[in-house]
Design a protein around this motif. Structure first.
Motif, PDB file in Angstrom:
ATOM      1  N   LYS A  24       0.834  -1.201   0.000  1.00  0.00           N
ATOM      2  CA  LYS A  24       0.000   0.000   0.000  1.00  0.00           C
ATOM      3  C   LYS A  24       0.872   1.255   0.000  1.00  0.00           C
ATOM      4  O   LYS A  24       0.660   2.185  -0.794  1.00  0.00           O
ATOM      5  CB  LYS A  24      -0.934  -0.007   1.212  1.00  0.00           C
ATOM      6  CG  LYS A  24      -1.908   1.172   1.229  1.00  0.00           C
ATOM      7  CD  LYS A  24      -2.875   1.054   2.405  1.00  0.00           C
ATOM      8  CE  LYS A  24      -3.846   2.223   2.435  1.00  0.00           C
ATOM      9  NZ  LYS A  24      -4.795   2.117   3.590  1.00  0.00           N
ATOM     10  N   ALA A  25       1.853   1.302   0.885  1.00  0.00           N
ATOM     11  CA  ALA A  25       2.741   2.461   0.963  1.00  0.00           C
ATOM     12  C   ALA A  25       3.614   2.559  -0.287  1.00  0.00           C
ATOM     13  O   ALA A  25       3.850   3.654  -0.808  1.00  0.00           O
ATOM     14  CB  ALA A  25       3.619   2.361   2.208  1.00  0.00           C
ATOM     15  N   PHE A  26       4.077   1.413  -0.788  1.00  0.00           N
ATOM     16  CA  PHE A  26       4.931   1.403  -1.977  1.00  0.00           C
ATOM     17  C   PHE A  26       4.218   2.018  -3.171  1.00  0.00           C
ATOM     18  O   PHE A  26       4.738   2.923  -3.840  1.00  0.00           O
ATOM     19  CB  PHE A  26       5.368  -0.032  -2.285  1.00  0.00           C
ATOM     20  CG  PHE A  26       6.070  -0.188  -3.603  1.00  0.00           C
ATOM     21  CD1 PHE A  26       7.335   0.356  -3.809  1.00  0.00           C
ATOM     22  CD2 PHE A  26       5.468  -0.877  -4.643  1.00  0.00           C
ATOM     23  CE1 PHE A  26       7.988   0.210  -5.024  1.00  0.00           C
ATOM     24  CE2 PHE A  26       6.110  -1.028  -5.859  1.00  0.00           C
ATOM     25  CZ  PHE A  26       7.377  -0.477  -6.054  1.00  0.00           C
ATOM     26  N   PHE A  27       3.019   1.570  -3.455  1.00  0.00           N
ATOM     27  CA  PHE A  27       2.290   2.081  -4.610  1.00  0.00           C
ATOM     28  C   PHE A  27       1.832   3.524  -4.393  1.00  0.00           C
ATOM     29  O   PHE A  27       1.735   4.302  -5.346  1.00  0.00           O
ATOM     30  CB  PHE A  27       1.108   1.167  -4.952  1.00  0.00           C
ATOM     31  CG  PHE A  27       1.532  -0.145  -5.550  1.00  0.00           C
ATOM     32  CD1 PHE A  27       2.186  -0.182  -6.770  1.00  0.00           C
ATOM     33  CD2 PHE A  27       1.303  -1.340  -4.880  1.00  0.00           C
ATOM     34  CE1 PHE A  27       2.597  -1.391  -7.324  1.00  0.00           C
ATOM     35  CE2 PHE A  27       1.705  -2.546  -5.422  1.00  0.00           C
ATOM     36  CZ  PHE A  27       2.359  -2.575  -6.647  1.00  0.00           C
ATOM     37  N   ALA A  28       1.555   3.886  -3.144  1.00  0.00           N
ATOM     38  CA  ALA A  28       1.187   5.275  -2.857  1.00  0.00           C
ATOM     39  C   ALA A  28       2.349   6.208  -3.181  1.00  0.00           C
ATOM     40  O   ALA A  28       2.163   7.274  -3.789  1.00  0.00           O
ATOM     41  CB  ALA A  28       0.783   5.418  -1.398  1.00  0.00           C
ATOM     42  N   ARG A  29       3.558   5.835  -2.771  1.00  0.00           N
ATOM     43  CA  ARG A  29       4.717   6.683  -3.070  1.00  0.00           C
ATOM     44  C   ARG A  29       4.987   6.729  -4.572  1.00  0.00           C
ATOM     45  O   ARG A  29       5.310   7.775  -5.125  1.00  0.00           O
ATOM     46  CB  ARG A  29       5.954   6.156  -2.332  1.00  0.00           C
ATOM     47  CG  ARG A  29       5.872   6.256  -0.823  1.00  0.00           C
ATOM     48  CD  ARG A  29       7.185   5.816  -0.181  1.00  0.00           C
ATOM     49  NE  ARG A  29       7.018   5.479   1.220  1.00  0.00           N
ATOM     50  CZ  ARG A  29       7.039   6.360   2.209  1.00  0.00           C
ATOM     51  NH1 ARG A  29       7.208   7.639   1.941  1.00  0.00           N
ATOM     52  NH2 ARG A  29       6.886   5.971   3.464  1.00  0.00           N
ATOM     53  N   LEU A  30       4.864   5.583  -5.215  1.00  0.00           N
ATOM     54  CA  LEU A  30       5.104   5.512  -6.652  1.00  0.00           C
ATOM     55  C   LEU A  30       4.076   6.349  -7.414  1.00  0.00           C
ATOM     56  O   LEU A  30       4.409   7.030  -8.386  1.00  0.00           O
ATOM     57  CB  LEU A  30       5.039   4.046  -7.103  1.00  0.00           C
ATOM     58  CG  LEU A  30       5.917   3.621  -8.274  1.00  0.00           C
ATOM     59  CD1 LEU A  30       7.376   3.897  -7.987  1.00  0.00           C
ATOM     60  CD2 LEU A  30       5.706   2.132  -8.559  1.00  0.00           C
ATOM     61  N   GLY A  31       2.856   6.325  -6.946  1.00  0.00           N
ATOM     62  CA  GLY A  31       1.817   7.100  -7.608  1.00  0.00           C
ATOM     63  C   GLY A  31       1.951   8.594  -7.374  1.00  0.00           C
ATOM     64  O   GLY A  31       1.660   9.405  -8.256  1.00  0.00           O
ATOM     65  N   ALA A  32       2.405   8.973  -6.193  1.00  0.00           N
ATOM     66  CA  ALA A  32       2.541  10.392  -5.871  1.00  0.00           C
ATOM     67  C   ALA A  32       3.644  11.045  -6.686  1.00  0.00           C
ATOM     68  O   ALA A  32       3.526  12.197  -7.113  1.00  0.00           O
ATOM     69  CB  ALA A  32       2.813  10.564  -4.377  1.00  0.00           C
TER      70      ALA A  32
ATOM     71  N   THR B  87       6.609   9.238  -9.297  1.00  0.00           N
ATOM     72  CA  THR B  87       7.319   8.044  -9.741  1.00  0.00           C
ATOM     73  C   THR B  87       8.826   8.192  -9.625  1.00  0.00           C
ATOM     74  O   THR B  87       9.525   7.300  -9.151  1.00  0.00           O
ATOM     75  CB  THR B  87       6.948   7.712 -11.192  1.00  0.00           C
ATOM     76  OG1 THR B  87       5.531   7.590 -11.287  1.00  0.00           O
ATOM     77  CG2 THR B  87       7.600   6.421 -11.641  1.00  0.00           C
ATOM     78  N   LYS B  88       9.379   9.331 -10.039  1.00  0.00           N
ATOM     79  CA  LYS B  88      10.830   9.490 -10.104  1.00  0.00           C
ATOM     80  C   LYS B  88      11.461   9.581  -8.715  1.00  0.00           C
ATOM     81  O   LYS B  88      12.622   9.252  -8.534  1.00  0.00           O
ATOM     82  CB  LYS B  88      11.191  10.739 -10.917  1.00  0.00           C
ATOM     83  CG  LYS B  88      10.765  10.658 -12.366  1.00  0.00           C
ATOM     84  CD  LYS B  88      11.324  11.800 -13.169  1.00  0.00           C
ATOM     85  CE  LYS B  88      12.829  11.670 -13.339  1.00  0.00           C
ATOM     86  NZ  LYS B  88      13.378  12.702 -14.239  1.00  0.00           N
ATOM     87  N   ILE B  89      10.688  10.050  -7.756  1.00  0.00           N
ATOM     88  CA  ILE B  89      11.203  10.192  -6.397  1.00  0.00           C
ATOM     89  C   ILE B  89      10.674   9.079  -5.494  1.00  0.00           C
ATOM     90  O   ILE B  89      11.380   8.598  -4.609  1.00  0.00           O
ATOM     91  CB  ILE B  89      10.830  11.577  -5.832  1.00  0.00           C
ATOM     92  CG1 ILE B  89      11.578  12.670  -6.614  1.00  0.00           C
ATOM     93  CG2 ILE B  89      11.139  11.679  -4.343  1.00  0.00           C
ATOM     94  CD1 ILE B  89      11.210  14.080  -6.221  1.00  0.00           C
ATOM     95  N   GLY B  90       9.460   8.645  -5.729  1.00  0.00           N
ATOM     96  CA  GLY B  90       8.803   7.694  -4.838  1.00  0.00           C
ATOM     97  C   GLY B  90       9.460   6.333  -4.773  1.00  0.00           C
ATOM     98  O   GLY B  90       9.444   5.686  -3.714  1.00  0.00           O
ATOM     99  N   PHE B  91      10.054   5.875  -5.866  1.00  0.00           N
ATOM    100  CA  PHE B  91      10.691   4.560  -5.868  1.00  0.00           C
ATOM    101  C   PHE B  91      11.847   4.525  -4.873  1.00  0.00           C
ATOM    102  O   PHE B  91      11.974   3.609  -4.063  1.00  0.00           O
ATOM    103  CB  PHE B  91      11.177   4.232  -7.278  1.00  0.00           C
ATOM    104  CG  PHE B  91      11.705   2.824  -7.433  1.00  0.00           C
ATOM    105  CD1 PHE B  91      10.851   1.734  -7.414  1.00  0.00           C
ATOM    106  CD2 PHE B  91      13.060   2.599  -7.611  1.00  0.00           C
ATOM    107  CE1 PHE B  91      11.339   0.441  -7.552  1.00  0.00           C
ATOM    108  CE2 PHE B  91      13.557   1.301  -7.757  1.00  0.00           C
ATOM    109  CZ  PHE B  91      12.694   0.227  -7.734  1.00  0.00           C
ATOM    110  N   GLY B  92      12.693   5.552  -4.922  1.00  0.00           N
ATOM    111  CA  GLY B  92      13.808   5.632  -3.987  1.00  0.00           C
ATOM    112  C   GLY B  92      13.349   5.891  -2.566  1.00  0.00           C
ATOM    113  O   GLY B  92      13.915   5.346  -1.602  1.00  0.00           O
ATOM    114  N   GLU B  93      12.330   6.727  -2.403  1.00  0.00           N
ATOM    115  CA  GLU B  93      11.809   6.991  -1.061  1.00  0.00           C
ATOM    116  C   GLU B  93      11.218   5.729  -0.440  1.00  0.00           C
ATOM    117  O   GLU B  93      11.345   5.503   0.771  1.00  0.00           O
ATOM    118  CB  GLU B  93      10.753   8.102  -1.112  1.00  0.00           C
ATOM    119  CG  GLU B  93      11.341   9.482  -1.361  1.00  0.00           C
ATOM    120  CD  GLU B  93      10.315  10.590  -1.227  1.00  0.00           C
ATOM    121  OE1 GLU B  93      10.713  11.723  -0.893  1.00  0.00           O
ATOM    122  OE2 GLU B  93       9.125  10.326  -1.458  1.00  0.00           O
ATOM    123  N   ALA B  94      10.593   4.907  -1.268  1.00  0.00           N
ATOM    124  CA  ALA B  94      10.020   3.665  -0.755  1.00  0.00           C
ATOM    125  C   ALA B  94      11.120   2.732  -0.248  1.00  0.00           C
ATOM    126  O   ALA B  94      10.928   2.010   0.734  1.00  0.00           O
ATOM    127  CB  ALA B  94       9.194   2.980  -1.839  1.00  0.00           C
TER     128      ALA B  94
END
Length: 415
Positions: free
Chosen positions: A64-72, A74-81
């Motif tokens: 849930k958190a992974f896809f939320a970050r990726l959706g918010a 993509t370029k930053i959320g993958f690394g933040e996850a």
């Protein structure tokens, strides 16, 4: 995550609440990753990806958190996850091995029709990260003033923070760094009496090497931590080096040789013309320039030049990697300089980064006593592995460029 860590990492402590974007990210990622020879595994036993049982495994811990970050974002959320622990590597999987197949497909993993929408989702560089004279100082301090002790734990004894040039598989990192430095100095024709300007001092290794050749060395930096360290090293080495805590735009004088190692990435596209015009102005007639520059393919530079990514947010504020074509064009349009020779060290950078990451991991118990937490550890691991994967695949390269004044018409036999 503790309250202290939450205050330090507000963007990591809580995943964004964007259910629609999360569903979109999930819908895009599944068919994309099914083209990549990796395995995405979930706690309920589901597996995505085109990889078999021996392929690199990406274990999604908190979907849930992974896809939320990726959706918010993509370029930053993958690394933040990864920083948040929403995903990790499976048992026996190295992080760079996992990221390499993605790096190799960076230009194609997102379907072409969706790539056309990147202008609507890409974020531009924040105004405070612009590389003005004031902004450059803040950007450099954000990375290079973290702690000299931190860098000492994973760099080689020369404290050289750029790609080495290995002569053989057996050569150690420090020797390979000296080989790289000597190549830069040779390309700039540095010898006894040469007036040398180094743009970007690092921790002083190149300046010491140049001074020991008998050159008259001026080196500049914006990092007060690096400056203090380098000055101590100059004294210990018994060399006379003029170190100035100034911006490259503030330098005056005339120099026979100008060298700069992996500095252009921090200049910012907006100031490339100023950077090279300054070098042109400071270079004596008949002088030589040698720079080492991380590059990417021109089509990737064009696709990413107006976007804001994870590396810029967390590692190198204000940074942008140029292409060789962009450097050539800037030189042609704004200076009397031209590239006369180039040497690729890309595969050597992949090895350099791997050795840094191994050193960082081995030294973590010491590093964390300096006040760095688990989120920082995962951030630094992701940074080093992400870059290593880029150089392994050729998505990134690094060149030593020899630059000189363009010949006058008379020099070419025209009149």
């Amino acid at each position: 995550m503790t309250q202290l860590a939450s205050a330090r990492w507000p963007g990591i402590a809580r995943a964004p609440r964007t259910p629609l974007r999360a569903r979109i990210a999930r819908a895009i990622l599944r068919p994309a990753v099914n083209q990549v020879p990796v395995r995405l595994t979930f706690a309920d036993g589901r597996t995505w990806g085109a990889g078999g049982g021996d392929s690199p495994e990406m274990r999604v811990v908190r979907p849930k958190a992974f896809f939320a970050r990726l959706g918010a974002d993509t370029k930053i959320g993958f690394g933040e996850a990864y920083m948040a622990g929403d995903w990790t590597t499976g048992a026996g999987t190295d992080l760079a091995d996992l990221l390499e197949p993605f790096a190799a497909r960076m230009a194609t993993i997102v379907p072409v029709p969706l790539q056309k929408l990147r202008g609507f989702v890409d974020k531009k560089l924040p105004h405070h990260q612009r590389n003005s004279v004031h902004g450059s100082r803040k950007n450099i301090e954000a990375h290079y003033d973290l702690s000299n002790d931190l860098f000492a734990e994973f760099l080689d004894p020369s404290m050289t923070y750029s790609s080495a040039w290995f002569e053989s598989a057996e050569q150690d990192l420090e020797a390979a760094q000296m080989r790289k430095i000597d190549a830069i100095l040779d390309d700039a024709d540095v010898g006894p009496g040469t007036r040398v300007l180094e743009i970007g001092s690092g921790w002083g290794a190149l300046a010491i090497r140049a001074a020991r050749r008998g050159a008259k060395v001026t080196t500049i930096t914006l990092s007060s931590e690096q400056a203090a360290f380098a000055r101590r090293r100059f004294a210990e080495a018994g060399v006379d080096v003029d170190l100035q805590l100034v911006d490259y735009r503030e330098v005056t004088g005339e120099y026979d040789a100008i060298v700069s190692v992996e500095m252009i990435e921090a200049v910012g596209e907006e100031y490339w013309a100023t950077y090279f015009a300054t070098i042109d102005k400071l270079l004596a007639p008949g002088g030589h320039v040698a720079i080492q520059a991380i590059t990417m393919a021109h089509h990737r530079y064009l696709a990413t030049r107006n976007s804001y990514g994870w590396i810029q947010k967390y590692i190198f504020p204000g940074g942008l990697i140029p292409s060789l074509e962009a450097i050539d064009r800037t030189l042609h349009e704004h200076t009397s300089l031209t590239v006369t020779n180039r040497r690729s060290l890309g595969r050597h950078y992949a090895r350099t980064l791997r050795e840094w990451r191994d050193n960082f991991d081995a030294s973590w118990e010491t590093i964390k006593t300096q006040g760095f937490d688990e989120t920082f550890r995962r951030m630094w691991e992701f940074y080093l592995a992400y870059c290593e994967a880029g150089f392994r695949t050729g998505y990134l390269d690094v060149f030593q460029l020899s630059i000189a004044h363009r010949p006058l018409p008379n020099d070419e036999g025209f009149g």
